[in-house]
Design a protein around this motif. Structure first.
Motif, PDB file in Angstrom:
ATOM      1  N   LEU A   1       3.116  -7.985 -11.702  1.00  0.00           N
ATOM      2  CA  LEU A   1       3.713  -8.542 -12.928  1.00  0.00           C
ATOM      3  C   LEU A   1       5.093  -7.930 -13.181  1.00  0.00           C
ATOM      4  O   LEU A   1       6.056  -8.628 -13.500  1.00  0.00           O
ATOM      5  CB  LEU A   1       2.790  -8.304 -14.128  1.00  0.00           C
ATOM      6  CG  LEU A   1       1.504  -9.141 -14.147  1.00  0.00           C
ATOM      7  CD1 LEU A   1       0.572  -8.663 -15.257  1.00  0.00           C
ATOM      8  CD2 LEU A   1       1.818 -10.633 -14.318  1.00  0.00           C
ATOM      9  N   SER A   2       5.182  -6.606 -12.983  1.00  0.00           N
ATOM     10  CA  SER A   2       6.471  -5.935 -13.203  1.00  0.00           C
ATOM     11  C   SER A   2       7.539  -6.403 -12.215  1.00  0.00           C
ATOM     12  O   SER A   2       8.726  -6.342 -12.509  1.00  0.00           O
ATOM     13  CB  SER A   2       6.326  -4.427 -13.024  1.00  0.00           C
ATOM     14  OG  SER A   2       5.904  -3.856 -14.209  1.00  0.00           O
ATOM     15  N   ALA A   3       7.082  -6.847 -11.032  1.00  0.00           N
ATOM     16  CA  ALA A   3       8.027  -7.325 -10.015  1.00  0.00           C
ATOM     17  C   ALA A   3       8.385  -8.795 -10.217  1.00  0.00           C
ATOM     18  O   ALA A   3       9.055  -9.393  -9.373  1.00  0.00           O
ATOM     19  CB  ALA A   3       7.423  -7.113  -8.625  1.00  0.00           C
TER      20      ALA A   3
ATOM     21  N   GLY B   1       5.960   1.057  -6.372  1.00  0.00           N
ATOM     22  CA  GLY B   1       5.238  -0.134  -5.922  1.00  0.00           C
ATOM     23  C   GLY B   1       5.920  -1.396  -6.408  1.00  0.00           C
ATOM     24  O   GLY B   1       6.212  -2.309  -5.616  1.00  0.00           O
ATOM     25  N   SER B   2       6.211  -1.462  -7.700  1.00  0.00           N
ATOM     26  CA  SER B   2       6.848  -2.690  -8.208  1.00  0.00           C
ATOM     27  C   SER B   2       8.240  -2.870  -7.622  1.00  0.00           C
ATOM     28  O   SER B   2       8.643  -3.997  -7.314  1.00  0.00           O
ATOM     29  CB  SER B   2       6.862  -2.734  -9.737  1.00  0.00           C
ATOM     30  OG  SER B   2       6.968  -1.482 -10.287  1.00  0.00           O
ATOM     31  N   ALA B   3       8.969  -1.778  -7.398  1.00  0.00           N
ATOM     32  CA  ALA B   3      10.317  -1.902  -6.811  1.00  0.00           C
ATOM     33  C   ALA B   3      10.235  -2.417  -5.369  1.00  0.00           C
ATOM     34  O   ALA B   3      11.046  -3.266  -4.958  1.00  0.00           O
ATOM     35  CB  ALA B   3      11.017  -0.540  -6.836  1.00  0.00           C
TER      36      ALA B   3
ATOM     37  N   CYS C   1       0.841  -1.196   0.000  1.00  0.00           N
ATOM     38  CA  CYS C   1       0.000   0.000   0.000  1.00  0.00           C
ATOM     39  C   CYS C   1       0.876   1.245   0.000  1.00  0.00           C
ATOM     40  O   CYS C   1       1.604   1.485   0.970  1.00  0.00           O
ATOM     41  CB  CYS C   1      -0.906   0.030   1.233  1.00  0.00           C
ATOM     42  SG  CYS C   1      -1.873   1.556   1.317  1.00  0.00           S
ATOM     43  N   LEU C   2       0.819   1.991  -1.089  1.00  0.00           N
ATOM     44  CA  LEU C   2       1.448   3.319  -1.093  1.00  0.00           C
ATOM     45  C   LEU C   2       0.332   4.287  -0.722  1.00  0.00           C
ATOM     46  O   LEU C   2      -0.521   4.606  -1.552  1.00  0.00           O
ATOM     47  CB  LEU C   2       2.026   3.641  -2.476  1.00  0.00           C
ATOM     48  CG  LEU C   2       3.110   2.686  -2.974  1.00  0.00           C
ATOM     49  CD1 LEU C   2       3.613   3.131  -4.347  1.00  0.00           C
ATOM     50  CD2 LEU C   2       4.260   2.585  -1.986  1.00  0.00           C
ATOM     51  N   PHE C   3       0.311   4.700   0.549  1.00  0.00           N
ATOM     52  CA  PHE C   3      -0.802   5.540   1.007  1.00  0.00           C
ATOM     53  C   PHE C   3      -0.638   6.988   0.569  1.00  0.00           C
ATOM     54  O   PHE C   3      -1.579   7.761   0.625  1.00  0.00           O
ATOM     55  CB  PHE C   3      -0.976   5.431   2.531  1.00  0.00           C
ATOM     56  CG  PHE C   3       0.273   5.680   3.322  1.00  0.00           C
ATOM     57  CD1 PHE C   3       0.748   6.959   3.505  1.00  0.00           C
ATOM     58  CD2 PHE C   3       0.976   4.615   3.868  1.00  0.00           C
ATOM     59  CE1 PHE C   3       1.919   7.185   4.217  1.00  0.00           C
ATOM     60  CE2 PHE C   3       2.139   4.826   4.589  1.00  0.00           C
ATOM     61  CZ  PHE C   3       2.615   6.127   4.764  1.00  0.00           C
TER      62      PHE C   3
HETATM   63  C1  LIG Z   1      -1.077  -0.749  -6.367  1.00  0.00           C
HETATM   64  C2  LIG Z   1       0.095   0.199  -6.075  1.00  0.00           C
HETATM   65  C3  LIG Z   1       0.986  -0.430  -5.027  1.00  0.00           C
HETATM   66  C4  LIG Z   1       0.890   0.375  -7.371  1.00  0.00           C
HETATM   67  O1  LIG Z   1       2.052   1.109  -7.058  1.00  0.00           O
HETATM   68  P1  LIG Z   1       2.704   2.133  -8.092  1.00  0.00           P
HETATM   69  O2  LIG Z   1       4.013   2.556  -7.540  1.00  0.00           O
HETATM   70  O3  LIG Z   1       1.703   3.175  -8.418  1.00  0.00           O
HETATM   71  O4  LIG Z   1       2.912   1.181  -9.346  1.00  0.00           O
HETATM   72  P2  LIG Z   1       4.130   1.261 -10.354  1.00  0.00           P
HETATM   73  O5  LIG Z   1       4.429   2.691 -10.641  1.00  0.00           O
HETATM   74  O6  LIG Z   1       5.216   0.369  -9.844  1.00  0.00           O
HETATM   75  O7  LIG Z   1       3.457   0.663 -11.651  1.00  0.00           O
HETATM   76  C5  LIG Z   1       3.384  -0.703 -11.890  1.00  0.00           C
HETATM   77  C6  LIG Z   1       2.658  -0.935 -13.190  1.00  0.00           C
HETATM   78  O8  LIG Z   1       1.264  -0.584 -13.028  1.00  0.00           O
HETATM   79  C7  LIG Z   1       0.877   0.356 -14.006  1.00  0.00           C
HETATM   80  N1  LIG Z   1      -0.082   1.236 -13.381  1.00  0.00           N
HETATM   81  C8  LIG Z   1       0.145   2.126 -12.395  1.00  0.00           C
HETATM   82  N2  LIG Z   1      -1.024   2.746 -12.083  1.00  0.00           N
HETATM   83  C9  LIG Z   1      -1.964   2.221 -12.902  1.00  0.00           C
HETATM   84  C10 LIG Z   1      -3.364   2.417 -13.048  1.00  0.00           C
HETATM   85  N3  LIG Z   1      -4.034   3.285 -12.287  1.00  0.00           N
HETATM   86  N4  LIG Z   1      -4.043   1.675 -13.975  1.00  0.00           N
HETATM   87  C11 LIG Z   1      -3.402   0.769 -14.735  1.00  0.00           C
HETATM   88  N5  LIG Z   1      -2.063   0.517 -14.626  1.00  0.00           N
HETATM   89  C12 LIG Z   1      -1.382   1.236 -13.716  1.00  0.00           C
HETATM   90  C13 LIG Z   1       2.153   1.048 -14.401  1.00  0.00           C
HETATM   91  O9  LIG Z   1       2.036   1.594 -15.694  1.00  0.00           O
HETATM   92  C14 LIG Z   1       3.138  -0.074 -14.351  1.00  0.00           C
HETATM   93  O10 LIG Z   1       2.977  -0.868 -15.482  1.00  0.00           O
HETATM   94  P3  LIG Z   1       4.249  -1.459 -16.261  1.00  0.00           P
HETATM   95  O11 LIG Z   1       5.195  -1.987 -15.204  1.00  0.00           O
HETATM   96  O12 LIG Z   1       3.652  -2.514 -17.103  1.00  0.00           O
HETATM   97  O13 LIG Z   1       4.814  -0.273 -16.977  1.00  0.00           O
HETATM   98  C15 LIG Z   1      -0.413   1.596  -5.583  1.00  0.00           C
HETATM   99  O14 LIG Z   1      -1.242   2.135  -6.585  1.00  0.00           O
HETATM  100  C16 LIG Z   1      -1.195   1.508  -4.283  1.00  0.00           C
HETATM  101  O15 LIG Z   1      -0.618   1.428  -3.220  1.00  0.00           O
HETATM  102  N6  LIG Z   1      -2.553   1.536  -4.368  1.00  0.00           N
HETATM  103  C17 LIG Z   1      -3.406   1.569  -3.187  1.00  0.00           C
HETATM  104  C18 LIG Z   1      -3.375   0.294  -2.357  1.00  0.00           C
HETATM  105  C19 LIG Z   1      -3.612  -0.963  -3.184  1.00  0.00           C
HETATM  106  O16 LIG Z   1      -4.526  -1.059  -4.002  1.00  0.00           O
HETATM  107  N7  LIG Z   1      -2.759  -1.974  -2.938  1.00  0.00           N
HETATM  108  C20 LIG Z   1      -2.800  -3.244  -3.612  1.00  0.00           C
HETATM  109  C21 LIG Z   1      -3.777  -4.165  -3.007  1.00  0.00           C
HETATM  110  S1  LIG Z   1      -3.718  -5.783  -3.797  1.00  0.00           S
END
Ligand SMILES: CC(C)(COP(=O)(O)OP(=O)(O)OC[C@H]1O[C@@H](n2cnc3c(N)ncnc32)[C@H](O)[C@@H]1OP(=O)(O)O)[C@@H](O)C(=O)NCCC(=O)NCCS
Length: 177
Positions: free
Chosen positions: A147-149, A111-113, A99-101
């Motif tokens: 998937l990216s991770a 998130g993926s990192a 969760c990135l709050f």
């Molecule tokens: C889910 C979450 C961790 C993703 O983290 P993030 O740092 O934004 O994701 P990243 O930047 O690493 O992106 C990862 C991939 O997702 C894609 N992505 C990011 N936001 C997106 C969105 N809103 N819709 C579709 N794809 C998205 C990116 O393009 C990237 O794709 P790629 O690797 O194929 O290029 C973050 O949005 C979050 O904390 N959300 C709220 C809590 C939550 O839902 N947690 C997960 C519960 S299972």
């Protein structure tokens, strides 16, 4: 578990959380409907500094969980969490959640990192062989982050879980040693 380690990631690092790390941005972020939309347990009740501290303490003391904070190079306070839980030594398995709050950090690869670093540690340091994550099918960002991770989709659970009261599909992803 509270292992004494920081894991570097691109643009920041992970470090196991302690109660003193809890800050108002963390509590407010967990209560934000955009952040907690897909986080069942988090949105089940209003989060307070006390409930979040209790959660951090429970994971610090639990032999089957590790809760890291995610720090960026720019922010003195953590912007998210990644959590291994349900660590099962007999089978070498665990669950992972992220969760990135702080929404300002979304879409930058953080998130993926964070998922990749925690997963690598679980495999290398704990010797686990299967790390599993579930994501509601509407949570595309989460699925793409896993998937990216390096995770692969392993099965779907159609209709068992409710999202906003409606039966939906949870997609299960796994990283294997
Ligand atoms: C889910 C979450 C961790 C993703 O983290 P993030 O740092 O934004 O994701 P990243 O930047 O690493 O992106 C990862 C991939 O997702 C894609 N992505 C990011 N936001 C997106 C969105 N809103 N819709 C579709 N794809 C998205 C990116 O393009 C990237 O794709 P790629 O690797 O194929 O290029 C973050 O949005 C979050 O904390 N959300 C709220 C809590 C939550 O839902 N947690 C997960 C519960 S299972």
């Amino acid at each position: 578990m509270n292992p004494e380690l920081a894991l570097p990631i691109n643009g920041g690092f992970l470090r196991p959380l302690v109660e003193a790390d809890v800050h108002q941005g963390y509590v407010d972020g967990l209560n934000d409907p955009l952040v907690n939309r897909f986080l069942d347990g988090v949105k089940a009740s209003v989060q307070t500094a006390g409930s979040v501290c209790d959660f951090v303490a429970a994971d610090r003391l639990s032999p089957s969980s590790v809760l890291w904070g995610v720090w960026t190079d720019e922010s003195p306070r953590h912007v998210g969490t990644v959590r291994l839980h349900g660590i099962e030594r007999r089978h070498g398995t665990a669950h992972i959640g992220i969760c990135l709050f702080d929404q300002r950090c979304w879409g930058r690869g953080l998130g993926s990192a964070a998922i990749a670093a925690a997963t690598r540690w679980a495999i290398d340091a704990l010797g686990l062989r299967w790390i599993e994550a579930g994501a509601y099918e509407a949570n595309l960002a989460s699925q793409r982050a896993f998937l990216s991770a390096g995770y692969v989709e392993v099965f779907d659970i159609p209709g068992k879980y409710l999202l906003e009261g409606v039966p939906t599909t949870v997609k299960v992803y796994a990283a294997r040693a």
